[in-house]
Motif scaffolding. Structure first.
Motif, PDB file in Angstrom:
ATOM      1  N   UNK A 134       0.820  -1.211   0.000  1.00  0.00           N
ATOM      2  CA  UNK A 134       0.000   0.000   0.000  1.00  0.00           C
ATOM      3  C   UNK A 134       0.857   1.267   0.000  1.00  0.00           C
ATOM      4  N   UNK A 135       2.080   1.142   0.472  1.00  0.00           N
ATOM      5  CA  UNK A 135       2.994   2.287   0.454  1.00  0.00           C
ATOM      6  C   UNK A 135       3.539   2.532  -0.951  1.00  0.00           C
ATOM      7  N   UNK A 136       3.376   1.526  -1.807  1.00  0.00           N
ATOM      8  CA  UNK A 136       3.885   1.608  -3.177  1.00  0.00           C
ATOM      9  C   UNK A 136       2.848   2.298  -4.062  1.00  0.00           C
ATOM     10  N   UNK A 137       3.203   3.402  -4.667  1.00  0.00           N
ATOM     11  CA  UNK A 137       2.252   4.161  -5.478  1.00  0.00           C
ATOM     12  C   UNK A 137       1.807   3.412  -6.719  1.00  0.00           C
ATOM     13  N   UNK A 138       2.546   2.384  -7.114  1.00  0.00           N
ATOM     14  CA  UNK A 138       2.223   1.652  -8.342  1.00  0.00           C
ATOM     15  C   UNK A 138       1.433   0.370  -8.077  1.00  0.00           C
ATOM     16  N   UNK A 139       0.965   0.187  -6.863  1.00  0.00           N
ATOM     17  CA  UNK A 139       0.226  -1.028  -6.536  1.00  0.00           C
ATOM     18  C   UNK A 139      -1.047  -1.129  -7.383  1.00  0.00           C
ATOM     19  N   UNK A 140      -1.309  -2.340  -7.881  1.00  0.00           N
ATOM     20  CA  UNK A 140      -2.489  -2.569  -8.717  1.00  0.00           C
ATOM     21  C   UNK A 140      -3.690  -3.033  -7.891  1.00  0.00           C
ATOM     22  N   UNK A 141      -3.426  -3.698  -6.777  1.00  0.00           N
ATOM     23  CA  UNK A 141      -4.502  -4.285  -5.980  1.00  0.00           C
ATOM     24  C   UNK A 141      -4.750  -3.477  -4.705  1.00  0.00           C
ATOM     25  N   UNK A 142      -5.000  -2.180  -4.853  1.00  0.00           N
ATOM     26  CA  UNK A 142      -5.184  -1.317  -3.686  1.00  0.00           C
ATOM     27  C   UNK A 142      -6.390  -1.729  -2.855  1.00  0.00           C
ATOM     28  N   UNK A 143      -7.485  -2.105  -3.527  1.00  0.00           N
ATOM     29  CA  UNK A 143      -8.706  -2.462  -2.796  1.00  0.00           C
ATOM     30  C   UNK A 143      -8.496  -3.712  -1.950  1.00  0.00           C
ATOM     31  N   UNK A 144      -7.697  -4.658  -2.463  1.00  0.00           N
ATOM     32  CA  UNK A 144      -7.391  -5.866  -1.701  1.00  0.00           C
ATOM     33  C   UNK A 144      -6.545  -5.512  -0.489  1.00  0.00           C
ATOM     34  N   UNK A 145      -5.561  -4.655  -0.688  1.00  0.00           N
ATOM     35  CA  UNK A 145      -4.700  -4.233   0.418  1.00  0.00           C
ATOM     36  C   UNK A 145      -5.513  -3.552   1.509  1.00  0.00           C
ATOM     37  N   UNK A 146      -6.441  -2.691   1.118  1.00  0.00           N
ATOM     38  CA  UNK A 146      -7.266  -1.990   2.096  1.00  0.00           C
ATOM     39  C   UNK A 146      -8.175  -2.953   2.852  1.00  0.00           C
ATOM     40  N   UNK A 147      -8.695  -3.936   2.141  1.00  0.00           N
ATOM     41  CA  UNK A 147      -9.575  -4.893   2.807  1.00  0.00           C
ATOM     42  C   UNK A 147      -8.814  -5.693   3.859  1.00  0.00           C
TER      43      UNK A 147
END
Length: 377
Positions: A134-147
């Protein structure tokens, strides 16, 4: 440019048009070959992904299912010994597919063991992995990380979440804001200000309620009326007022009554105020609710009837009885009788109205309610 120069020099002596045609033909062939290579490369990449998915599923699906829905609480060490084997090397790509597989599994059944779910996430080191992602600005799976971090808020860092509260992605931004409230931070509730965010919707309400409920277990919530009083979005205001009732913030009743009596208050807000006053069991509100009934919208009137059913008392019984004879709206009549039946302990007034019922509709409603089949609002 160099390539074009060499191609052109190779055809010295050829007519100009022929040279152009030959050069263009060669370029087309090169582009075609490059496209084929890219297609093959993409296909190979997709096949690799599919093979990895199959490998994760074959090695973990059955084990995860047994752990996640096991009625017995398992320890992290027990779960780790069950899951981590030498069959595959435990790399980052496997954590991505494992996370998605876990979400897929728990979506299929209702009897999830929450303890085993959280211990499984920790055993597989998923919270720390997704926090780092989530600290990585290029993450593709942000919603998964937040969940993941939402489910494991007690283990995660608020810094990783706060980075996403300014995301350009509206849904992601609002999700991050709601999660942020769960963390032990001095400004944990700052996002309740300014209408929370744009386009407040039912999903936002669910997430904020979940965060407030979780937070209330460890810390007293601030007076929510503060945010409701300064908000502009009528649906957000109504939501906060409903939360005031849920969290029993009785100190807010004076402000709620002032808002209820304010002519400019939106109908959806006024209706929720009426309902919340009932939920808070604030009996001094009874005459105010009764006085406001004739001037309220249908939604507000319905909420007033609900609150009178919560508050009870002789004034409520008297008003409902009087209203029964004055009302011709069938839905309102049903609500009147439902609430009257609830608060008329001796059923004196209820039975009196029942004996005077003249139409088949009225008689059927009394019988239905009398048999305990009525479900109030």
């Amino acid at each position: 440019m160099y390539q074009l120069y060499y191609l052109e020099s190779a055809f010295v002596g050829f007519p100009f048009l022929i040279k152009i045609i030959i050069i263009l033909s060669i370029l087309i062939v090169l582009i075609y070959i490059s496209s084929i290579i890219n297609i093959l490369f993409i296909a190979k990449g997709r096949k690799k992904i599919e093979n990895r998915k199959k490998l994760i599923r074959s090695n973990y699906e059955q084990k995860l299912t047994e752990i996640l829905f096991n009625p017995k609480n398992l320890t992290q060490s027990t779960i780790r010994s069950e899951l981590i084997t030498n069959e595959i090397e435990f790399k980052d790509w496997s954590k991505v597919f494992l996370t998605k597989l876990i979400f897929e599994i728990i979506s299929k059944k209702m009897d999830l063991n929450i303890n085993n779910y959280k211990e499984t996430l920790k055993a597989l080191d998923l919270p720390s992995y997704w926090e780092e992602q989530l600290r990585n600005k290029n993450i593709k799976d942000e919603s998964i990380a937040l969940r993941i971090l939402d489910d494991m808020s007690e283990e995660a860092s608020s810094n990783a979440i706060s980075n996403k509260t300014i995301s350009q992605n509206k849904n992601l931004r609002k999700h991050a804001k709601s999660i942020f409230m769960k963390f032990d931070s001095n400004d944990a509730f700052k996002f309740l200000e300014d209408d929370f965010d744009e386009d407040f919707n039912p999903l936002d309400a669910i997430r904020i309620h979940d965060s407030l409920k979780d937070k209330s277990k460890s810390k007293s919530l601030p007076p929510l009326i503060r945010y409701a009083h300064s908000a502009k979005n009528k649906f957000y205001i109504a939501f906060l007022i409903k939360e005031i009732g849920f969290f029993k913030q009785i100190d807010s009743v004076d402000t709620l009554i002032d808002m209820f009596q304010e002519p400019k208050t939106e109908d959806v807000v006024k209706a929720q105020i009426a309902e919340t006053l009932g939920v808070l069991k604030y009996e001094p509100a009874i005459p105010i609710l009764i006085d406001g009934y004739d001037f309220g919208s249908t939604e507000t009137q319905s909420s007033i009837l609900f609150s009178l059913g919560e508050l009870g008392g002789e004034k409520s019984i008297e008003f409902l009885s009087k209203l029964y004879y004055e009302t011709h709206n069938k839905e309102i009549i049903i609500k009147i009788l439902q609430n009257l039946h609830l608060i008329d302990k001796n059923k004196t007034t209820f039975n009196k109205l029942k004996s005077s019922a003249s139409t088949d509709f009225e008689k059927s409603i009394f019988d239905y309610i009398d048999k305990g089949h009525s479900v109030r609002k």
